[in-house]
Design an enzyme around this catalytic site. Structure first.
Site, PDB file in Angstrom:
ATOM      1  N   LYS A   1       0.869  -1.177   0.000  1.00 31.94           N
ATOM      2  CA  LYS A   1       0.000   0.000   0.000  1.00 31.94           C
ATOM      3  C   LYS A   1       0.905   1.226   0.000  1.00 31.94           C
ATOM      4  CE  LYS A   1      -3.812   2.121   2.651  1.00 31.94           C
ATOM      5  NZ  LYS A   1      -4.695   1.989   3.836  1.00 31.94           N
TER       6      LYS A   1
ATOM      7  N   SER B   1      -9.715   2.146   2.964  1.00 33.87           N
ATOM      8  CA  SER B   1      -8.811   2.862   2.093  1.00 33.87           C
ATOM      9  C   SER B   1      -7.809   1.996   1.346  1.00 33.87           C
ATOM     10  CB  SER B   1      -8.048   3.903   2.914  1.00 33.87           C
ATOM     11  OG  SER B   1      -7.228   3.270   3.874  1.00 33.87           O
TER      12      SER B   1
ATOM     13  N   SER C   1     -10.038  -0.270   7.171  1.00 33.59           N
ATOM     14  CA  SER C   1      -9.446  -0.173   5.829  1.00 33.59           C
ATOM     15  C   SER C   1      -8.727  -1.390   5.288  1.00 33.59           C
ATOM     16  CB  SER C   1      -8.499   1.016   5.756  1.00 33.59           C
ATOM     17  OG  SER C   1      -9.241   2.189   5.570  1.00 33.59           O
TER      18      SER C   1
HETATM   19  N1  GLN Z   1     -13.252   4.531   6.532  1.00 28.54           N
HETATM   20  C1  GLN Z   1     -12.624   4.973   7.749  1.00 28.54           C
HETATM   21  C2  GLN Z   1     -12.181   6.401   7.607  1.00 28.54           C
HETATM   22  O1  GLN Z   1     -12.456   6.964   6.611  1.00 28.54           O
HETATM   23  C3  GLN Z   1     -11.452   4.076   8.077  1.00 28.54           C
HETATM   24  C4  GLN Z   1     -10.274   4.326   7.241  1.00 28.54           C
HETATM   25  C5  GLN Z   1      -9.102   3.485   7.602  1.00 28.54           C
HETATM   26  O2  GLN Z   1      -9.256   2.455   8.252  1.00 28.54           O
HETATM   27  N2  GLN Z   1      -7.924   3.936   7.226  1.00 28.54           N
HETATM   28  O3  GLN Z   1     -11.585   6.959   8.475  1.00 28.54           O
END
Ligand code: GLN
Length: 482
Positions: free
Chosen positions: A77, A152, A176
């Site tokens: 990532k 994400s 995410s």
């Molecule tokens: N969807 C959540 C956010 O927008 C979690 C994102 C994540 O786990 N990086 O914060």
């Protein structure tokens, strides 16, 4: 058909000498370049470095120093710093940032001899649940035209699902790793907070962020954990605790495993079709000898509200370093210092990131700190206590990962709160700091559904064991998008 093989299988191919890492890497790079136009799952393909790593891996093997990972291709990532390879975190702010050092996770894979093909697309600074907030464009889910891959870590999930790489790293602050794994039909694990070093992993919300594996099988996730987990003196929140061999206990029988179903996670937010898939999966576990009972997480309903105070608060502090002075984007011709700060940040950050900085700065400001930030921290403690209480009764908990399967691009971008609700079943786990997995468990309307398996602190080996046993009697994780 090397692209269809798992990490464990590729490892065997390389060991037998049927193929060299240079040959394998070249094959996968060619395929990646041909196919990724459809998904946009990579931000950077680092062919030169990959081929150099592959050559070094072949030499490592010839010298008799091979590990399970030596010569096996994978991807990171684009939140993990890679020395000499651009690391953007999905943001214009870091569009041209080439780190002069490796994240600990990156260094660990290198030391094992793994071959990184490139950096996967992601929501900007890991803020999002659909991979639509990336400066480098949205990612498409291989299971459905115009469907989101989740976020994400959507680039990693889509790349693994599309067989571009056998495995990829991800990070999980509120869901995410698990949510994109579920939406793309792959296996993902968010480890216990502190199990995997955060050094060199670009910070979003430091008390919640945790790196982890994304792969097609639980066995491959275990192989990744063997490389990723462990104490790191460079991360003060990393925990000094023995790392088991995560592959050693994959075949333990599940007879007598006590499963809890948190009743709050089988609520009206979940569609009946999704619920049916999750309950079918739980029935497979009963056939394997597990027992099932209902448990309760009475404060779970407060998780989204607490998270959307705590995570933006920490993000607003973490992102203050992007000021145009040190590294990353700087606006053109600033009039003075203040102009440079404000225009750099106005031009360099996207809308969702700005929204979080505003919310976070507000929640931390004098006069509001006690009412919002402190209150959210107290709620966080209550949520943690719910899990501690439940784990006195059961070994693991099972639930859905997301309320619905992959949605259509653009469907949830106008109202941030509907996007935030994507994580209703995952966020409380980050607030508590415990580990959880997403395992492919069926389909609704041709789109993958994930089963969440939640464990007590440092129970990653048990979660991987439970997932692996499920994958011995089901084939959801083997299904391939057309
Ligand atoms: N969807 C959540 C956010 O927008 C979690 C994102 C994540 O786990 N990086 O914060």
């Amino acid at each position: 058909m090397m692209h269809n093989k798992s990490v464990a299988e590729l490892s065997k191919e390389l060991e037998s000498g049927k193929i060299s890492s240079v040959e394998l890497t070249q094959q996968l790079l060619d395929r990646l370049k041909n196919e990724d136009g459809k998904y946009n799952s990579f931000i950077t393909i680092s062919d030169e470095q990959a081929l150099a790593e592959a050559k070094a891996a072949d030499e490592m093997r010839a010298a008799g120093k091979a590990t399970a990972w030596t010569g096996v291709p994978f991807a990171h990532k684009d939140i993990f710093c890679t020395n000499g390879v651009r690391t953007t975190c999905g943001s214009k702010m870091l569009e041209n940032f080439v780190p002069p050092y490796d994240a600990t996770v990156t260094a660990n894979f290198k030391a094992a001899g793994a071959v990184c093909l490139g950096k996967t697309n992601m929501d900007e600074f890991a803020m999002g649940s659909s991979n639509e907030s990336s400066f480098f464009g949205a990612v498409t889910n291989p299971w459905g035209d115009k469907r989101v891959p989740g976020g994400s870590s959507g680039g990693s999930a889509a790349a693994v699902a599309a067989r571009l790489v056998p495995a990829a790293t991800g990070t999980d602050t509120g869901g995410s790793i698990r949510q994109p794994a579920a939406l793309c039909g792959i296996t993902g694990l968010k480890p216990t907070y502190g199990r995997v070093s955060r050094y060199g992993m670009i910070a979003f919300a430091s008390s919640l962020d945790q790196g982890g594996p994304m792969a097609r099988t639980a066995e491959d996730a275990a192989l990744m954990m063997n490389v990723m987990a462990g104490f790191d003196p460079k991360d003060s929140t990393c925990i000094d605790r023995e790392v088991p061999d995560y592959t050693a206990t994959l075949n333990e029988p599940l007879k007598g495993l006590k499963i809890g179903l948190p009743k709050e996670y089988f609520s009206e937010q979940l569609s009946p079709a999704m619920e049916e898939q999750v309950r079918n999966a739980v029935r497979e576990y009963e056939k394997l000898g597990a027992t099932v009972k209902e448990v309760s997480l009475p404060n779970a309903k407060l998780a989204i509200a607490a998270y959307y105070v705590i995570a933006p608060a920490e993000a607003s502090a973490n992102l203050s370093r992007f000021d145009g002075a040190r590294y990353g984007y700087r606006c053109e011709n600033p009039k003075d210092l203040m102009d440079m700060y404000t225009r750099t940040r106005a031009e360099g950050f996207g809308n969702e990131v700005k929204r979080r900085i505003l919310v976070g700065s507000y929640a931390l400001s004098a006069g509001y700190f006690d009412a919002y930030y402190l209150k959210a921290q107290k709620v966080r403690r209550l949520i943690q206590q719910d899990f501690i209480n439940a784990f006195k009764e059961v070994d693991v908990m099972m639930s859905p990962v997301s309320p619905s399967p992959a949605f259509v691009q653009g469907e949830k971008t106008t109202d941030p709160v509907t996007m935030y609700l994507e994580d209703v079943f995952t966020i409380a786990i980050n607030l508590a700091g415990i580990p959880a997995m997403s395992v492919p468990a069926g389909f609704v309307d041709g789109l993958p559904v994930g089963l969440q398996i939640i464990g007590d602190y440092f129970s990653e080996a048990r979660l991987l064991n439970a997932a692996h046993q499920f994958q011995q009697v089901t084939d959801w994780h083997q299904r391939e998008p057309q």
